[in-house]
Design a protein around this motif. Sequence first.
Motif, PDB file in Angstrom:
ATOM      1  N   ILE A 273       0.832  -1.202   0.000  1.00  0.00           N
ATOM      2  CA  ILE A 273       0.000   0.000   0.000  1.00  0.00           C
ATOM      3  C   ILE A 273       0.870   1.256   0.000  1.00  0.00           C
ATOM      4  N   ALA A 274       1.995   1.213   0.734  1.00  0.00           N
ATOM      5  CA  ALA A 274       2.923   2.342   0.693  1.00  0.00           C
ATOM      6  C   ALA A 274       3.452   2.549  -0.725  1.00  0.00           C
ATOM      7  N   ALA A 275       3.793   1.458  -1.405  1.00  0.00           N
ATOM      8  CA  ALA A 275       4.271   1.565  -2.789  1.00  0.00           C
ATOM      9  C   ALA A 275       3.176   2.119  -3.693  1.00  0.00           C
ATOM     10  N   ASP A 276       1.950   1.719  -3.438  1.00  0.00           N
ATOM     11  CA  ASP A 276       0.813   2.199  -4.214  1.00  0.00           C
ATOM     12  C   ASP A 276       0.654   3.720  -4.092  1.00  0.00           C
ATOM     13  N   LEU A 277       0.911   4.234  -2.889  1.00  0.00           N
ATOM     14  CA  LEU A 277       0.683   5.651  -2.593  1.00  0.00           C
ATOM     15  C   LEU A 277       1.911   6.526  -2.817  1.00  0.00           C
ATOM     16  N   ALA A 278       3.067   5.904  -3.089  1.00  0.00           N
ATOM     17  CA  ALA A 278       4.328   6.638  -3.078  1.00  0.00           C
ATOM     18  C   ALA A 278       4.433   7.713  -4.158  1.00  0.00           C
ATOM     19  N   TYR A 279       3.652   7.601  -5.220  1.00  0.00           N
ATOM     20  CA  TYR A 279       3.831   8.486  -6.366  1.00  0.00           C
ATOM     21  C   TYR A 279       2.921   9.716  -6.339  1.00  0.00           C
ATOM     22  N   ASP A 280       1.754   9.594  -5.720  1.00  0.00           N
ATOM     23  CA  ASP A 280       0.767  10.674  -5.814  1.00  0.00           C
ATOM     24  C   ASP A 280       0.386  11.272  -4.469  1.00  0.00           C
ATOM     25  N   THR A 281       1.091  10.917  -3.409  1.00  0.00           N
ATOM     26  CA  THR A 281       0.808  11.472  -2.085  1.00  0.00           C
ATOM     27  C   THR A 281       2.113  11.900  -1.432  1.00  0.00           C
ATOM     28  N   GLU A 282       1.997  12.635  -0.340  1.00  0.00           N
ATOM     29  CA  GLU A 282       3.147  12.912   0.511  1.00  0.00           C
ATOM     30  C   GLU A 282       3.156  11.819   1.570  1.00  0.00           C
ATOM     31  N   LEU A 283       3.946  10.784   1.313  1.00  0.00           N
ATOM     32  CA  LEU A 283       3.876   9.543   2.073  1.00  0.00           C
ATOM     33  C   LEU A 283       4.847   9.531   3.244  1.00  0.00           C
ATOM     34  N   THR A 284       4.353   9.066   4.386  1.00  0.00           N
ATOM     35  CA  THR A 284       5.202   8.691   5.511  1.00  0.00           C
ATOM     36  C   THR A 284       4.908   7.237   5.817  1.00  0.00           C
ATOM     37  N   TRP A 285       5.918   6.397   5.643  1.00  0.00           N
ATOM     38  CA  TRP A 285       5.761   4.958   5.920  1.00  0.00           C
ATOM     39  C   TRP A 285       6.412   4.668   7.259  1.00  0.00           C
ATOM     40  N   VAL A 286       5.653   4.072   8.164  1.00  0.00           N
ATOM     41  CA  VAL A 286       6.103   3.857   9.540  1.00  0.00           C
ATOM     42  C   VAL A 286       6.102   2.362   9.847  1.00  0.00           C
ATOM     43  N   THR A 287       7.208   1.850  10.415  1.00  0.00           N
ATOM     44  CA  THR A 287       7.312   0.435  10.752  1.00  0.00           C
ATOM     45  C   THR A 287       7.904   0.269  12.146  1.00  0.00           C
ATOM     46  N   GLN A 288       7.547  -0.823  12.796  1.00  0.00           N
ATOM     47  CA  GLN A 288       8.055  -1.095  14.148  1.00  0.00           C
ATOM     48  C   GLN A 288       9.559  -1.328  14.152  1.00  0.00           C
ATOM     49  N   ARG A 289      10.060  -1.941  13.082  1.00  0.00           N
ATOM     50  CA  ARG A 289      11.501  -2.169  12.939  1.00  0.00           C
ATOM     51  C   ARG A 289      11.864  -1.919  11.487  1.00  0.00           C
ATOM     52  N   PRO A 290      13.137  -1.748  11.179  1.00  0.00           N
ATOM     53  CA  PRO A 290      13.512  -1.505   9.782  1.00  0.00           C
ATOM     54  C   PRO A 290      12.963  -2.586   8.863  1.00  0.00           C
ATOM     55  N   PRO A 291      12.438  -2.211   7.711  1.00  0.00           N
ATOM     56  CA  PRO A 291      11.841  -3.203   6.801  1.00  0.00           C
ATOM     57  C   PRO A 291      12.848  -4.268   6.393  1.00  0.00           C
ATOM     58  N   ARG A 292      12.364  -5.508   6.333  1.00  0.00           N
ATOM     59  CA  ARG A 292      13.203  -6.623   5.901  1.00  0.00           C
ATOM     60  C   ARG A 292      12.626  -7.166   4.589  1.00  0.00           C
ATOM     61  N   PHE A 293      13.240  -6.746   3.487  1.00  0.00           N
ATOM     62  CA  PHE A 293      12.804  -7.216   2.177  1.00  0.00           C
ATOM     63  C   PHE A 293      13.432  -8.570   1.881  1.00  0.00           C
ATOM     64  N   LEU A 294      12.620  -9.505   1.391  1.00  0.00           N
ATOM     65  CA  LEU A 294      13.173 -10.766   0.934  1.00  0.00           C
ATOM     66  C   LEU A 294      13.951 -10.531  -0.351  1.00  0.00           C
ATOM     67  N   ALA A 295      14.852 -11.446  -0.663  1.00  0.00           N
ATOM     68  CA  ALA A 295      15.589 -11.351  -1.924  1.00  0.00           C
ATOM     69  C   ALA A 295      14.603 -11.266  -3.080  1.00  0.00           C
ATOM     70  N   ASP A 296      14.977 -10.535  -4.117  1.00  0.00           N
ATOM     71  CA  ASP A 296      14.060 -10.248  -5.217  1.00  0.00           C
ATOM     72  C   ASP A 296      13.582 -11.508  -5.933  1.00  0.00           C
ATOM     73  N   ASN A 297      14.341 -12.594  -5.849  1.00  0.00           N
ATOM     74  CA  ASN A 297      13.949 -13.814  -6.569  1.00  0.00           C
ATOM     75  C   ASN A 297      13.078 -14.741  -5.724  1.00  0.00           C
ATOM     76  N   ILE A 298      12.696 -14.328  -4.527  1.00  0.00           N
ATOM     77  CA  ILE A 298      11.870 -15.167  -3.659  1.00  0.00           C
ATOM     78  C   ILE A 298      10.412 -14.774  -3.817  1.00  0.00           C
ATOM     79  N   ASP A 299       9.574 -15.785  -4.069  1.00  0.00           N
ATOM     80  CA  ASP A 299       8.145 -15.530  -4.152  1.00  0.00           C
ATOM     81  C   ASP A 299       7.401 -16.514  -3.248  1.00  0.00           C
ATOM     82  N   GLY A 300       6.095 -16.611  -3.434  1.00  0.00           N
ATOM     83  CA  GLY A 300       5.266 -17.410  -2.547  1.00  0.00           C
ATOM     84  C   GLY A 300       5.622 -18.879  -2.527  1.00  0.00           C
TER      85      GLY A 300
END
Length: 352
Positions: free
Chosen positions: A179-206
């Motif tokens: 949802i943050a990515a969805d809003l990142a282009y047309d809003t003034e976005l502040t994304w807040v998380t309890q801890r730094p985001p942990r992105f999985l490797a780009d080649n990992i999916d469901g």
Amino acid sequence: MTQHADVVVIGGGQSGLAAGYYLRRLGLDFVILDAGSEPGGAWQHAWDSLHLFSPAAFSSLPGRPMPVQSGEMYPDAGHVVHYLADYEQRYGLPVVRPVSVRGVHRDGAFLRVEGDTGTWLARAVISATGTWWRPFLPAVPGRDVFGGRQLHTVEYRTPRDFAGQRVVVVGGGNSGAQIAADLAYDTELTWVTQRPPRFLADNIDGRALFDAATARRRALEEGRSDTGGVASLGDIVAVPPVREARDAGLLKASPMFTRLTPHGVQWADGTLAEAEAVIWCTGFRPALSHLAPLQLRGSRGHIPTTGTRAIDEPRLHLLGYGDWTGPASATLIGVGRPARDATREIAELLTP
């Protein structure tokens, strides 16, 4: 009017349909009660840009591969709705809708399922209501004084509703990142998380996530060390829209604020951010209020289970609520195995 069935399945989304597939194969008399007026479960209520984490080939219910969606590597929510509707029809699953189940009660040799349109007496019940209908909102100070709009993931639809606004998105999981990515282009976005985001490797999916959850289950069953499962890999699947916003530098997370103010949010050091809207992507709890008459709740709102079977009521199985009812059981690809195991146990229970 009271009706009878060997098995009543409560919930006509992906978990209920997977259970129905196996119940039909076992030749049991069953009915699926669905609160929705149309097929598709919670997927029909998702936000416009939501896509699966996996290609169609790895997002299927038992017996019926999901068709590829033209032009999409990762199918969107609408494609999933069509797939579930087709699945229901293809296997002639006896779904009754809309039926809102108010309570499940012990009634001698039966479980009595009371709905708003009638009552069913069942020899066994599968609860497959999921979590979408019970969004969780944290008790953050100031929630009652914030003058802007507050909504949960379940109420978000499109970034057009927030164009040009200052928006705070709360949550470091997949929903928050998408949802943050969805809003990142047309809003003034502040994304807040309890801890730094942990992105999985780009080649990992469901598919990889399902494999990780399955490997953890096997390790625990065999007495080996806990592999950590999905949590060991990260919190956020880098689906293409998330990856693009991240790589463009538009997904920069701030730590969790300490309170809401009438005009925005405030951090512990006094820093303020004004906002017209706060979107809480803070997860869900199991939707189990219909089981309250059985008095089975344990810690954290969970009902203690062995596999999918309730320990204190062997005629009841819970399906699709998360890892505590089967590894990755809240996913399309993951619900098949626990659905199969649950229905086999029920068949054994009902066999004279």
